[in-house]
Design an enzyme around this catalytic site. Structure first.
Site, PDB file in Angstrom:
ATOM      1  N   ASP A  18     -14.828  54.475  50.215  1.00 32.19           N
ATOM      2  CA  ASP A  18     -14.013  55.873  49.782  1.00 32.19           C
ATOM      3  C   ASP A  18     -14.993  56.987  49.925  1.00 32.19           C
ATOM      4  O   ASP A  18     -16.195  57.137  49.879  1.00 32.19           O
ATOM      5  CB  ASP A  18     -13.762  55.775  48.178  1.00 32.19           C
ATOM      6  N   HIS A  35     -12.391  60.353  58.284  1.00 31.15           N
ATOM      7  CA  HIS A  35     -12.132  59.158  58.969  1.00 31.15           C
ATOM      8  C   HIS A  35     -12.962  58.574  59.954  1.00 31.15           C
ATOM      9  O   HIS A  35     -13.305  57.464  60.079  1.00 31.15           O
ATOM     10  CB  HIS A  35     -10.449  58.795  58.880  1.00 31.15           C
ATOM     11  N   LEU A 129     -20.122  36.276  61.603  1.00 29.15           N
ATOM     12  CA  LEU A 129     -19.441  36.966  60.279  1.00 29.15           C
ATOM     13  C   LEU A 129     -18.062  37.132  60.253  1.00 29.15           C
ATOM     14  O   LEU A 129     -17.514  37.517  61.313  1.00 29.15           O
ATOM     15  CB  LEU A 129     -20.114  38.540  60.508  1.00 29.15           C
TER      16      LEU A 129
HETATM   17  C1  IPE Z   1      -8.875  53.405  48.008  1.00 29.57           C
HETATM   18  O1  IPE Z   1      -9.344  54.895  48.130  1.00 29.57           O
HETATM   19  C2  IPE Z   1      -8.189  53.040  49.384  1.00 29.57           C
HETATM   20  C3  IPE Z   1      -9.050  53.031  50.482  1.00 29.57           C
HETATM   21  C4  IPE Z   1     -10.334  53.060  50.521  1.00 29.57           C
HETATM   22  C5  IPE Z   1      -8.481  52.401  51.604  1.00 29.57           C
HETATM   23  P1  IPE Z   1      -8.082  55.929  47.544  1.00 29.57           P
HETATM   24  O2  IPE Z   1      -8.878  57.102  47.726  1.00 29.57           O
HETATM   25  O3  IPE Z   1      -7.079  55.746  48.245  1.00 29.57           O
HETATM   26  O4  IPE Z   1      -8.226  55.345  46.019  1.00 29.57           O
HETATM   27  P2  IPE Z   1      -7.881  56.446  44.871  1.00 29.57           P
HETATM   28  O5  IPE Z   1      -6.734  57.076  45.241  1.00 29.57           O
HETATM   29  O6  IPE Z   1      -8.844  57.530  44.495  1.00 29.57           O
HETATM   30  O7  IPE Z   1      -7.728  55.443  43.815  1.00 29.57           O
HETATM   31  C1  IPE Z   2     -10.917  56.680  51.876  1.00 34.32           C
HETATM   32  O1  IPE Z   2     -11.479  58.027  51.859  1.00 34.32           O
HETATM   33  C2  IPE Z   2     -10.295  56.195  53.056  1.00 34.32           C
HETATM   34  C3  IPE Z   2      -8.824  56.125  52.884  1.00 34.32           C
HETATM   35  C4  IPE Z   2      -8.296  56.050  51.877  1.00 34.32           C
HETATM   36  C5  IPE Z   2      -8.128  55.839  54.051  1.00 34.32           C
HETATM   37  P1  IPE Z   2     -10.468  59.250  51.274  1.00 34.32           P
HETATM   38  O2  IPE Z   2      -9.700  59.622  52.387  1.00 34.32           O
HETATM   39  O3  IPE Z   2      -9.800  58.614  50.066  1.00 34.32           O
HETATM   40  O4  IPE Z   2     -11.622  60.172  50.836  1.00 34.32           O
HETATM   41  P2  IPE Z   2     -11.580  61.168  49.485  1.00 34.32           P
HETATM   42  O5  IPE Z   2     -11.612  60.175  48.450  1.00 34.32           O
HETATM   43  O6  IPE Z   2     -10.372  61.913  49.461  1.00 34.32           O
HETATM   44  O7  IPE Z   2     -12.901  61.817  49.505  1.00 34.32           O
HETATM   45 MG    MG Z   3     -10.428  58.573  47.938  1.00 31.21          MG
END
Ligand code: IPE
Ligand code: IPE
Ligand code: MG
Length: 249
Positions: A18, A35, A129
């Protein structure tokens, strides 16, 4: 001093990757640029796991709930998956990584589904792995699909039978759960499998994650006492008694 009956190195690490969006926002870049950097961080992390002899790495790449994001971000993530498949799979295969894509494929394009299946087939015999890239995955979806499979087969619902039908049934449960990006939640990742995982939360945004950050989590893991419902005293007895086999991962 803390005594654990389990190895100090986790066999299975699960990561909620995240913080990509915030990483991009800080640089005045579109979210999809975060991303893309996230894919680089995953490449570093896979190599770090290979170097440290970790057996299984499961990462959360796209959740069941991420469809709710703006359409351009969702399509950017789908394109990135296709790009990453083409670019990363050959090198992962060379390094002995066995790849899986646990998740619901019913909403993915036929081309993407084919790409995932091809990568899984190509790497199936690798054994350095196991890498689970959880895509369109949700812990609740996983438990439901397992229960539905049992219902269709007319099998009884038990902890063992459900565990056998879950999307990650071919690996042990995660020993260590890491979430980057500073949020203190699970966000519907491996809800069933994480019942006894050690939790580690890092403020580092996923695109900045590297071997040094992984090492910090491993040090934290080694300091934990995993009791699985027992008392510390019981663990000491099990460790010192020659008759009792220590539980394994
Ligand atoms: C969790 O992150 C999903 C992934 C990392 C793929 P999110 O950014 O979607 O989670 P929330 O919405 O903050 O809980
Ligand atoms: C996690 O990073 C990746 C996915 C959920 C696909 P985020 O896109 O949720 O990044 P933040 O949380 O908005 O910084
Ligand atoms: Mg996020």
């Amino acid at each position: 001093m803390s005594v654990s009956s389990l190895p100090a190195t986790p066999a299975h690490i699960a990561i909620v990757m995240d913080g990509n969006g915030r990483w991009a926002k800080k640089r005045f870049l579109p979210r999809v640029a975060g991303h893309k950097q996230g894919v680089e961080a995953l490449r570093r992390t896979v190599q770090a796991c290979l170097d440290k002899n970790i057996r299984v790495l499961s990462v959360f790449a796209f959740s069941s709930e991420n469809w709710a994001r703006p359409a351009d971000e969702v399509s950017g993530l789908m394109d990135l998956l296709a790009m990453a498949l083409a670019r990363e799979v050959p090198s992962l295969h060379e390094r002995g990584v066995q790849i899986h894509f646990p998740g619901d494929r019913s909403r993915l394009s036929a081309r993407t589904v084919q790409g995932l299946a091809d990568a899984e087939r190509l790497t199936a015999a690798n054994n350095k792995l196991v890498l689970n890239v959880c895509f369109n995955y949700g812990g609740r979806w996983d438990i439901c699909q397992a229960a539905e499979a049992l219902r269709l087969a007319g099998q009884p619902i038990t902890e063992e039978s459900i565990a056998k039908k879950l999307a990650l049934s071919y690996v042990p449960d995660p020993d260590l759960f890491i979430r980057t990006g500073g949020e203190l939640r699970v966000s519907n990742f491996l809800m069933w499998q994480m019942a006894y995982s050690e939790l580690c939360f890092s403020d580092v945004l996923w695109p900045d994650f590297d071997a040094a950050e992984l090492q910090k989590a491993l040090v934290l893991f080694a300091s934990r006492e995993r009791r699985f419902g027992q008392t510390s005293e019981q663990l000491v007895v099990r460790e010192t008694s020659p008759k009792s086999g220590a539980s394994t991962c």
